[in-house]
Design an enzyme around this catalytic site. Structure first.
Site, mmCIF file in Angstrom:
data_model
loop_
_atom_site.group_PDB
_atom_site.id
_atom_site.type_symbol
_atom_site.label_atom_id
_atom_site.label_comp_id
_atom_site.label_asym_id
_atom_site.label_seq_id
_atom_site.Cartn_x
_atom_site.Cartn_y
_atom_site.Cartn_z
ATOM 1 N N GLY A 23 52.442 25.238 29.656
ATOM 2 C CA GLY A 23 51.898 24.465 30.761
ATOM 3 C C GLY A 23 52.493 24.927 32.072
ATOM 4 O O GLY A 23 52.847 26.094 32.235
ATOM 5 N N THR A 35 56.989 18.541 27.229
ATOM 6 C CA THR A 35 55.690 18.153 26.682
ATOM 7 C C THR A 35 55.061 19.342 25.974
ATOM 8 O O THR A 35 55.357 20.496 26.286
ATOM 9 C CB THR A 35 54.739 17.659 27.793
ATOM 10 N N ASN A 37 51.674 21.119 25.622
ATOM 11 C CA ASN A 37 50.388 21.177 26.297
ATOM 12 C C ASN A 37 49.307 21.686 25.351
ATOM 13 O O ASN A 37 49.498 22.688 24.668
ATOM 14 C CB ASN A 37 50.487 22.083 27.526
ATOM 15 N N GLU A 88 48.990 16.134 27.791
ATOM 16 C CA GLU A 88 50.380 16.532 27.632
ATOM 17 C C GLU A 88 51.136 15.498 26.807
ATOM 18 O O GLU A 88 51.624 14.510 27.339
ATOM 19 C CB GLU A 88 51.042 16.695 28.997
ATOM 20 N N ILE A 91 56.455 14.446 22.676
ATOM 21 C CA ILE A 91 56.741 14.114 21.282
ATOM 22 C C ILE A 91 58.152 13.545 21.203
ATOM 23 O O ILE A 91 59.110 14.179 21.646
ATOM 24 C CB ILE A 91 56.584 15.349 20.384
ATOM 25 N N TYR A 100 54.852 27.234 20.602
ATOM 26 C CA TYR A 100 53.651 27.738 21.272
ATOM 27 C C TYR A 100 52.796 28.484 20.253
ATOM 28 O O TYR A 100 53.293 29.174 19.377
ATOM 29 C CB TYR A 100 54.020 28.704 22.407
ATOM 30 N N PHE A 118 53.904 8.736 42.474
ATOM 31 C CA PHE A 118 55.250 8.187 42.670
ATOM 32 C C PHE A 118 55.842 8.758 43.941
ATOM 33 O O PHE A 118 55.555 9.891 44.316
ATOM 34 C CB PHE A 118 56.134 8.505 41.455
#
Length: 131
Positions: A23, A35, A37, A88, A91, A100, A118
């Site tokens: 990502g 994450t 992706n 995304e 886990i 990957y 944010f």
């Protein structure tokens, strides 16, 4: 609406099967929250109608039958100004090797909250950890 510990259960779970790709590199580097992706081609059908937001569900990777809890961002990541919808999953397990190119299977079964912008990176991190 029915809530289970603050989560809105989905009438129909979203099932996603794809390949883990690199990502933007922000999850691990900027946020400290890695994450996995999912490749864009796998998302076209499953996410075209999905409401952007933060979800929860279950995930498995590669040939493993092990299933892990996951928090999933589906959308445009407004804090970073993305221009295309991504998926995304964060886990909730520590992996010692990258995965990957491996298959990822997700069952997204609950809606946590809408996406949000944010004012600071720390505020984003705090909210993710709260999710």
């Amino acid at each position: 609406q029915d809530l289970v510990h603050g989560v809105i259960p989905m009438d129909e779970p979203i099932r996603i099967r794809g390949t883990v790709v690199k990502g933007f590199g922000r999850g691990s580097k900027d946020l400290g929250i890695p994450t996995a992706n999912v490749d864009d081609a796998s998302l076209a059908a499953s996410l075209s109608e999905a409401v952007s937001g933060i979800y929860c569900g279950w995930v498995s990777i590669g040939a493993s039958e092990q299933v892990y809890k996951t928090a999933v961002s589906i959308g445009f990541n407004p804090h970073f100004g993305n221009t295309h919808k991504t998926c995304e999953p964060w886990i909730l397990h520590t992996f010692h090797e990258p995965f990957y190119g491996q298959e990822i299977r997700l069952v997204v079964c609950g809606y946590l909250r809408p996406e949000a912008g944010f004012t600071t990176l720390q505020a984003l991190i705090d909210q993710i950890l709260n999710d």
